[in-house]
Design a protein around this motif. Sequence first.
Motif, mmCIF file in Angstrom:
data_model
loop_
_atom_site.group_PDB
_atom_site.id
_atom_site.type_symbol
_atom_site.label_atom_id
_atom_site.label_comp_id
_atom_site.label_asym_id
_atom_site.label_seq_id
_atom_site.Cartn_x
_atom_site.Cartn_y
_atom_site.Cartn_z
ATOM 1 N N SER A 78 24.687 18.899 0.714
ATOM 2 C CA SER A 78 26.044 18.779 1.258
ATOM 3 C C SER A 78 26.754 17.556 0.700
ATOM 4 O O SER A 78 26.141 16.497 0.508
ATOM 5 C CB SER A 78 25.987 18.671 2.783
ATOM 6 O OG SER A 78 25.432 19.833 3.346
ATOM 7 N N PHE A 101 30.652 15.475 1.060
ATOM 8 C CA PHE A 101 31.899 15.347 1.808
ATOM 9 C C PHE A 101 32.822 14.348 1.116
ATOM 10 O O PHE A 101 32.366 13.352 0.563
ATOM 11 C CB PHE A 101 31.632 14.800 3.223
ATOM 12 C CG PHE A 101 30.588 15.549 4.012
ATOM 13 C CD1 PHE A 101 29.245 15.307 3.820
ATOM 14 C CD2 PHE A 101 30.960 16.473 4.972
ATOM 15 C CE1 PHE A 101 28.274 15.978 4.554
ATOM 16 C CE2 PHE A 101 30.006 17.148 5.719
ATOM 17 C CZ PHE A 101 28.665 16.899 5.500
ATOM 18 N N PHE A 126 38.702 13.559 7.317
ATOM 19 C CA PHE A 126 38.025 14.587 6.531
ATOM 20 C C PHE A 126 38.970 15.230 5.523
ATOM 21 O O PHE A 126 40.105 15.572 5.851
ATOM 22 C CB PHE A 126 37.479 15.658 7.482
ATOM 23 C CG PHE A 126 36.933 16.872 6.798
ATOM 24 C CD1 PHE A 126 37.710 18.011 6.676
ATOM 25 C CD2 PHE A 126 35.648 16.879 6.276
ATOM 26 C CE1 PHE A 126 37.223 19.145 6.055
ATOM 27 C CE2 PHE A 126 35.149 18.005 5.646
ATOM 28 C CZ PHE A 126 35.934 19.146 5.536
ATOM 29 N N TYR A 182 34.547 19.675 2.094
ATOM 30 C CA TYR A 182 33.112 19.723 2.235
ATOM 31 C C TYR A 182 32.534 20.774 1.293
ATOM 32 O O TYR A 182 33.062 21.882 1.189
ATOM 33 C CB TYR A 182 32.763 20.038 3.691
ATOM 34 C CG TYR A 182 31.393 20.622 3.954
ATOM 35 C CD1 TYR A 182 31.256 21.884 4.519
ATOM 36 C CD2 TYR A 182 30.249 19.896 3.653
ATOM 37 C CE1 TYR A 182 30.006 22.417 4.772
ATOM 38 C CE2 TYR A 182 28.996 20.420 3.902
ATOM 39 C CZ TYR A 182 28.876 21.683 4.471
ATOM 40 O OH TYR A 182 27.635 22.192 4.717
ATOM 41 N N GLN A 193 28.860 22.724 0.010
ATOM 42 C CA GLN A 193 27.435 22.982 0.152
ATOM 43 C C GLN A 193 27.001 23.523 -1.203
ATOM 44 O O GLN A 193 27.403 24.625 -1.608
ATOM 45 C CB GLN A 193 27.158 23.982 1.269
ATOM 46 C CG GLN A 193 25.679 24.101 1.590
ATOM 47 C CD GLN A 193 25.428 24.847 2.885
ATOM 48 O OE1 GLN A 193 26.194 24.733 3.833
ATOM 49 N NE2 GLN A 193 24.370 25.615 2.934
ATOM 50 N N ASP A 227 29.921 16.347 14.554
ATOM 51 C CA ASP A 227 30.149 17.697 14.074
ATOM 52 C C ASP A 227 30.718 18.472 15.258
ATOM 53 O O ASP A 227 29.974 18.913 16.121
ATOM 54 C CB ASP A 227 28.825 18.295 13.597
ATOM 55 C CG ASP A 227 28.998 19.681 13.014
ATOM 56 O OD1 ASP A 227 28.017 20.198 12.474
ATOM 57 O OD2 ASP A 227 30.109 20.244 13.109
ATOM 58 N N ASN A 235 29.122 21.671 10.127
ATOM 59 C CA ASN A 235 28.732 20.573 9.245
ATOM 60 C C ASN A 235 29.881 19.694 8.793
ATOM 61 O O ASN A 235 29.690 18.802 7.988
ATOM 62 C CB ASN A 235 27.991 21.095 8.004
ATOM 63 C CG ASN A 235 26.754 21.849 8.382
ATOM 64 O OD1 ASN A 235 25.943 21.354 9.142
ATOM 65 N ND2 ASN A 235 26.622 23.066 7.892
ATOM 66 N N ASP A 236 31.102 19.931 9.262
ATOM 67 C CA ASP A 236 32.202 19.030 8.935
ATOM 68 C C ASP A 236 32.151 17.862 9.900
ATOM 69 O O ASP A 236 32.393 18.029 11.088
ATOM 70 C CB ASP A 236 33.550 19.735 9.103
ATOM 71 C CG ASP A 236 33.739 20.829 8.096
ATOM 72 O OD1 ASP A 236 34.707 21.585 8.235
ATOM 73 O OD2 ASP A 236 32.925 20.920 7.169
#
Lengths: 115, 111
Positions: free
Chosen positions: A31, A33, A45, A48, A50, B92, B97-98
């Motif tokens: 992962s 970010f 944020f 993201y 994966q 989270d 998963n953010d």
Amino acid sequence: GAGVSQSPRYKVAKRGQDVALRCDPISGHVSLFWYQQALGQGPEFLTYFQNEAQLDKSGLPSDRFFAERPEGSVSTLKIQRTQQEDSAVYLCASSWGSGKSWWPFFGPGTRLTVL
Amino acid sequence: SQELEQSPQSLIVQEGKNLTINCTSSKTLYGLYWYKQKYGEGLIFLMMLQKGGEEKSHEKITAKLDEKKQQSSLHITASQPSHAGIYLCGADIWYNNDMRFGAGTRLTVKP
């Protein structure tokens, strides 16, 4: 190195220029970010990944922002036609994967200043 | 906007005093993380809490997650100048998963 690295550490751009920020995650981390941190604020944020799949890009503030991770390791955050409001620290983090037991490790960040 | 509310925004304490920082969400937290950040540096992981009622300690720092998993507190005992920095809670929230963060609490410890 053993940690997350980011380059450049500092970037000064003239308004309207394009910039590319690089993130080298910890080897094997699935992962990845990207966060944007304005002065005095917590990290916001951006996106993201994966592996090579970009699972969430809801935080990207405009279509001038683009992120990629083509081989599932190194990632690049590109900002086109930079604006003054893009000035911030851009943080990259990586973690082992989707398991909830693994926390993200952060890089030192890239401080972007748009003049 | 921050989906996690942290309080206080800033805190100034005398060396040796105890202090508590809070992190609150209106949603159930699937994993609550505490990080520390010094100016110009990345985030340093402190602790992770997952289960309701869980409590963890590391040296003089203790973190708790309430039973409903919507609030966490970070407690520092006998604060030292080395504890100074910005404390951030991350979680989270969407179970995808953010990780989202609070705005941070800036701690100053006066010698």
